[in-house]
Design an enzyme around this catalytic site. Structure first.
Site, PDB file in Angstrom:
ATOM      1  N   GLY A  90      15.315 -12.179  -5.020  1.00 20.51           N
ATOM      2  CA  GLY A  90      16.506 -12.752  -4.394  1.00 20.51           C
ATOM      3  C   GLY A  90      17.487 -11.735  -3.867  1.00 20.51           C
ATOM      4  O   GLY A  90      18.651 -12.075  -3.615  1.00 20.51           O
ATOM      5  N   CYS A 150       0.830  -1.188   0.000  1.00 18.96           N
ATOM      6  CA  CYS A 150       0.000   0.000   0.000  1.00 18.96           C
ATOM      7  C   CYS A 150       0.871   1.248   0.000  1.00 18.96           C
ATOM      8  O   CYS A 150       2.098   1.173  -0.037  1.00 18.96           O
ATOM      9  CB  CYS A 150      -0.910   0.013   1.231  1.00 18.96           C
ATOM     10  SG  CYS A 150      -1.864  -1.503   1.452  1.00 18.96           S
ATOM     11  N   ILE A 191      -3.852  -7.590  -0.718  1.00 17.10           N
ATOM     12  CA  ILE A 191      -3.059  -8.817  -0.780  1.00 17.10           C
ATOM     13  C   ILE A 191      -3.634  -9.866   0.167  1.00 17.10           C
ATOM     14  O   ILE A 191      -3.855 -11.004  -0.204  1.00 17.10           O
ATOM     15  CB  ILE A 191      -1.586  -8.537  -0.409  1.00 17.10           C
ATOM     16  CG1 ILE A 191      -0.992  -7.467  -1.331  1.00 17.10           C
ATOM     17  CG2 ILE A 191      -0.772  -9.823  -0.471  1.00 17.10           C
ATOM     18  CD1 ILE A 191      -0.874  -7.855  -2.776  1.00 17.10           C
ATOM     19  N   LEU A 192      -3.853  -9.474   1.429  1.00 15.54           N
ATOM     20  CA  LEU A 192      -4.483 -10.340   2.422  1.00 15.54           C
ATOM     21  C   LEU A 192      -5.809  -9.716   2.845  1.00 15.54           C
ATOM     22  O   LEU A 192      -5.886  -8.502   3.024  1.00 15.54           O
ATOM     23  CB  LEU A 192      -3.588 -10.504   3.659  1.00 15.54           C
ATOM     24  CG  LEU A 192      -2.276 -11.280   3.473  1.00 15.54           C
ATOM     25  CD1 LEU A 192      -1.449 -11.221   4.749  1.00 15.54           C
ATOM     26  CD2 LEU A 192      -2.551 -12.729   3.095  1.00 15.54           C
ATOM     27  N   ASP A 225      -3.479  -8.552   8.420  1.00 21.33           N
ATOM     28  CA  ASP A 225      -2.367  -8.371   9.343  1.00 21.33           C
ATOM     29  C   ASP A 225      -2.402  -6.998  10.002  1.00 21.33           C
ATOM     30  O   ASP A 225      -1.845  -6.807  11.088  1.00 21.33           O
ATOM     31  CB  ASP A 225      -1.028  -8.604   8.638  1.00 21.33           C
ATOM     32  CG  ASP A 225      -0.873  -7.813   7.350  1.00 21.33           C
ATOM     33  OD1 ASP A 225      -1.836  -7.155   6.910  1.00 21.33           O
ATOM     34  OD2 ASP A 225       0.218  -7.864   6.746  1.00 21.33           O
ATOM     35  N   ASN A 231       1.710   0.107   5.547  1.00 20.26           N
ATOM     36  CA  ASN A 231       2.158  -0.341   4.233  1.00 20.26           C
ATOM     37  C   ASN A 231       3.092  -1.514   4.448  1.00 20.26           C
ATOM     38  O   ASN A 231       4.152  -1.359   5.064  1.00 20.26           O
ATOM     39  CB  ASN A 231       2.894   0.817   3.527  1.00 20.26           C
ATOM     40  CG  ASN A 231       3.728   0.338   2.340  1.00 20.26           C
ATOM     41  OD1 ASN A 231       3.399  -0.644   1.698  1.00 20.26           O
ATOM     42  ND2 ASN A 231       4.816   1.039   2.065  1.00 20.26           N
ATOM     43  N   GLY A 232       2.722  -2.696   3.983  1.00 27.33           N
ATOM     44  CA  GLY A 232       3.613  -3.833   4.128  1.00 27.33           C
ATOM     45  C   GLY A 232       2.877  -5.121   4.411  1.00 27.33           C
ATOM     46  O   GLY A 232       1.669  -5.243   4.179  1.00 27.33           O
ATOM     47  N   GLU A 233       3.625  -6.094   4.914  1.00 26.07           N
ATOM     48  CA  GLU A 233       3.076  -7.405   5.261  1.00 26.07           C
ATOM     49  C   GLU A 233       3.743  -7.899   6.536  1.00 26.07           C
ATOM     50  O   GLU A 233       4.964  -7.799   6.683  1.00 26.07           O
ATOM     51  CB  GLU A 233       3.326  -8.429   4.145  1.00 26.07           C
ATOM     52  CG  GLU A 233       2.787  -8.048   2.779  1.00 26.07           C
ATOM     53  CD  GLU A 233       1.268  -8.052   2.693  1.00 26.07           C
ATOM     54  OE1 GLU A 233       0.616  -8.632   3.587  1.00 26.07           O
ATOM     55  OE2 GLU A 233       0.740  -7.477   1.720  1.00 26.07           O
ATOM     56  N   LEU A 244      -3.427  -1.742  -1.898  1.00 22.93           N
ATOM     57  CA  LEU A 244      -3.291  -2.824  -2.864  1.00 22.93           C
ATOM     58  C   LEU A 244      -3.621  -4.095  -2.099  1.00 22.93           C
ATOM     59  O   LEU A 244      -2.858  -4.528  -1.231  1.00 22.93           O
ATOM     60  CB  LEU A 244      -1.871  -2.881  -3.435  1.00 22.93           C
ATOM     61  CG  LEU A 244      -1.566  -4.034  -4.405  1.00 22.93           C
ATOM     62  CD1 LEU A 244      -2.419  -3.916  -5.660  1.00 22.93           C
ATOM     63  CD2 LEU A 244      -0.090  -4.062  -4.771  1.00 22.93           C
TER      64      LEU A 244
END
Length: 653
Positions: A385, A2, A56-57, A112, A79-81, A54
């Protein structure tokens, strides 16, 4: 993923203009969250919090923000996970068992964000962050204390800018949100220009604008006094230097096999947690050690082919797409590739100033955006990665440092100067041709550029100066930037000194180059395409373990990432991976002599540079002429100036 923004203080605003300004700040970062917009405000306290989502969960309205805690005390924009939020919920449920108003049945959704808020209600903000595994930037308004707290994840995956402007406190995921507020002043910081010329990025805590700062990774800042003169300083809730220091007192003492198995387990767990999403998910795959390891761990835990994405180049010495395809075929992924042409690159360049908001000149920003744009057509989340080089000793400069300083410091500076002049008397292209006749030279990609870089470090007088020369583009910004002042950074005033030369360089890269270049590049490029990226190697448990293992498990027989290679060898044959490191670069030097020449010439025009008043034209024109003639390859130096010029044109014309 987000975008967040907000302000405290309604100076210059009243009535409907307050809401309109908040919405405008959110709209400026719509790309970070195209699914939903939300605003929370308290006119009495002159506070507005803005969120762009945005999903996501928890795709339902129960996941919308700004979100108010069950107690009504806290309001969050996030903003994040938080990858372990379900485990945190279980802990909270057991804590509140018997209190029906706070039990599992009282959860409004399964986001979350709600877990964070409940944790903050129960444990406080810093304790909740310490318990959390994830990436994030957040703002919490405490309605009881009348305070605002900003926080950023441990390693700096998610951005957060803040600062006072004309009596108003502003914050946002990107500067463009802050610029949307009428209090924004927009005074360019010449010291930040000097830093960008040296590093290709502007290190935290600085930004291109006076008064606007980046919150350092792993830090919080709490604002309780709404006075611009108040000195509020960020403080760490988790410290990378402290984690490194702790590793000295708790080193890993197991065998090679035990170390490989431990790292395999930690990374499998991190990848599994980061594969959680209610939307399509994939991964970037370059075919190198880092991305191949992540994809291999994903595929080993997935019941269907993982979607993978690669960018390729037609120019020799830059293309790794063929290697990525071989890895993808072995692992059985659903692979998509795009070959990058100069025309595709030129189509991206006009977008760069607004994507990054401030001058940013890591030229791999171009393929990073294009691979993100391609991936977004298929998925909403992509794993990356990144961080393998910093954690496991992958950069060539680490290997070159071993023994180099002990040798060159004994050579008189006059002799070193002569050697440096001799090495740079031939252009990099000529060295590339000669390398075919030098034993062992062919294992290095872009050999000529490395020779020129190595020549520049011969003049170093200390290890710190050696490192600074290795990472510097313009080594003397004072010769370039008018009224130059170069701010101190974590590199020039490092937060920790390690006895090992290579460990010191790895640590400095981890607190500067990694968050301020690599992670910034990926975040802005991906979010510009409304794509969430996740970096499993930055799970703090992986980071802490990487610093507990001895250097010999990272660099062995002159080759970096030894332990990571052993993990990867469990899933991918060695012959598909072992080759010279190329990196995610682009042939920008050739493009500047060809299809990008007219664009560059316009931005580097001598009278234009003089009139704008930021640069001395002479050193720039000299390097431009030498580059065009083929006498030298000044692609990095020129790209630094060009990205500032393009940013200036887009933002201040």
């Amino acid at each position: 993923m987000c975008g967040i923004a907000g302000f405290v203080g309604f100076r210059h605003l009243e009535g409907d203009a307050i809401l309109a300004t908040a919405l405008r700040m959110g709209e400026a970062i719509r790309h970070r969250g195209p699914d939903h917009a939300g605003v929370w405000r308290d006119d009495a306290m002159q506070v507005a919090l803005v969120h762009r989502r945005l999903s996501i969960l928890d795709l339902s309205p129960a996941g919308h923000q700004p979100m108010v805690s069950a107690s009504g005390r806290f309001v969050i924009v996030f903003n994040g996970e938080i990858y372990n939020h379900l485990e945190l919920r279980q802990t909270l449920d057991s804590r509140f068992r018997g209190n029906e108003s706070q039990s599992a049945s009282a959860w409004r959704g399964h986001s979350d964000t709600e877990t964070l808020l409940t944790g903050i209600d129960s444990w406080g903000l810093e304790e909740t962050l310490k318990r959390s595994v994830g990436m994030f930037a957040l703002a919490i308004w405490d309605r009881k204390e009348r305070s605002l707290t900003l926080a950023r994840d441990r390693m700096g995956e998610k951005p957060l800018y803040y600062g006072w402007q004309r009596g108003v406190f502003l914050f946002g995921s990107e500067i463009k949100a802050i610029k949307a507020h009428p209090a924004f002043a927009g005074e360019v910081d010449r010291g930040a220009i000097a830093l960008q010329m040296r590093h290709s990025y502007i290190p935290a805590p600085y930004s291109i604008y006076h008064g606007i700062r980046k919150l350092p990774p792993g830090h919080c800042i709490k604002i309780t006094t709404w006075d611009e003169s108040a000195q509020n300083a960020p403080h760490p809730y988790w410290s990378f230097p402290q984690a490194v220091e702790c590793s000295r007192y708790d080193p890993f003492t197991g065998t090679d096999t035990e170390a490989v198995d431990t790292l395999d387990g930690l990374m499998r767990s991190a990848v599994a947690q980061q594969m959680a999403a209610d939307v399509p998910l994939g991964a970037f795959l370059s075919g190198g050690i880092d991305s191949s390891t992540i994809v291999a761990l994903m595929q080993s835990q997935s019941s269907r082919p993982v979607k993978t994405f690669t960018i390729g180049f037609k120019e020799a010495g830059y293309d790794e797409a063929v290697h990525a395809k071989a890895v993808a075929q072995h692992l059985g992924t659903e692979h998509t590739e795009l070959y990058l042409s100069p025309q595709l690159a030129m189509n991206v360049i006009p977008r760069l100033p607004t994507l990054y908001d401030e001058p940013f000149s890591d030229s791999s920003q171009i393929p990073t955006y294009l691979v993100s744009e391609m991936a977004r057509r298929h998925v909403t989340v992509s794993l990356s990665g990144d961080a393998g080089d910093e954690l496991f000793g992958g950069y060539n400069r680490y290997h070159m440092t071993r023994g180099v300083w002990d040798k060159i410091e004994k050579v008189p500076r006059l002799f070193r100067r002569v050697a440096s002049t001799g090495l740079t008397s031939l252009p990099p292209e000529r060295w590339d041709q000669i390398s075919r006749w030098i034993p062992g030279a062919t294992k290095y990609a872009n050999f000529g550029n490395k020779i020129h870089k190595g020549a520049s470090v011969l003049m170093s007088q200390s290890l710190d100066e050696l490192y600074l020369n290795f990472i510097s583009h313009w080594s003397d910004p004072a010769s370039l930037v008018i009224n130059w002042i170069e701010h101190p950074t974590q590199i020039t005033a490092p937060p920790l000194h390690l006895s090992g030369k290579i460990e010191q360089m790895m640590a400095l890269d981890s607190v500067s180059y990694l968050p301020d270049d690599i992670l910034c590049k990926v975040d802005r490029a991906a979010m510009g395409a409304s794509l969430e990226t996740r970096v499993p190697m930055l799970d703090h448990r992986v980071v802490e373990f990487a610093w507990r293992i001895p250097l010999e498990m990272k660099i062995r027989h002159g080759q970096g990432k030894w332990i990571l290679r052993q993990v990867l060898n469990k899933y991918v044959p060695k012959e598909l991976i072992e080759r010279p490191k190329i990196g995610f670069g682009v042939p920008i030097g050739g493009w500047l002599r060809g299809p990008l020449r007219d664009w560059a010439e316009s931005l580097l025009d001598e009278s234009r540079l003089r009139n704008e008043g930021f640069f001395y034209p002479a050193p720039i024109r000299k390097k431009w002429d030498e580059h065009l003639s083929g006498q030298n390859n000044w692609q990095y130096h020129l790209w630094d100036v060009l990205m500032f010029q393009a940013w200036l044109e887009a933002n201040h014309s």
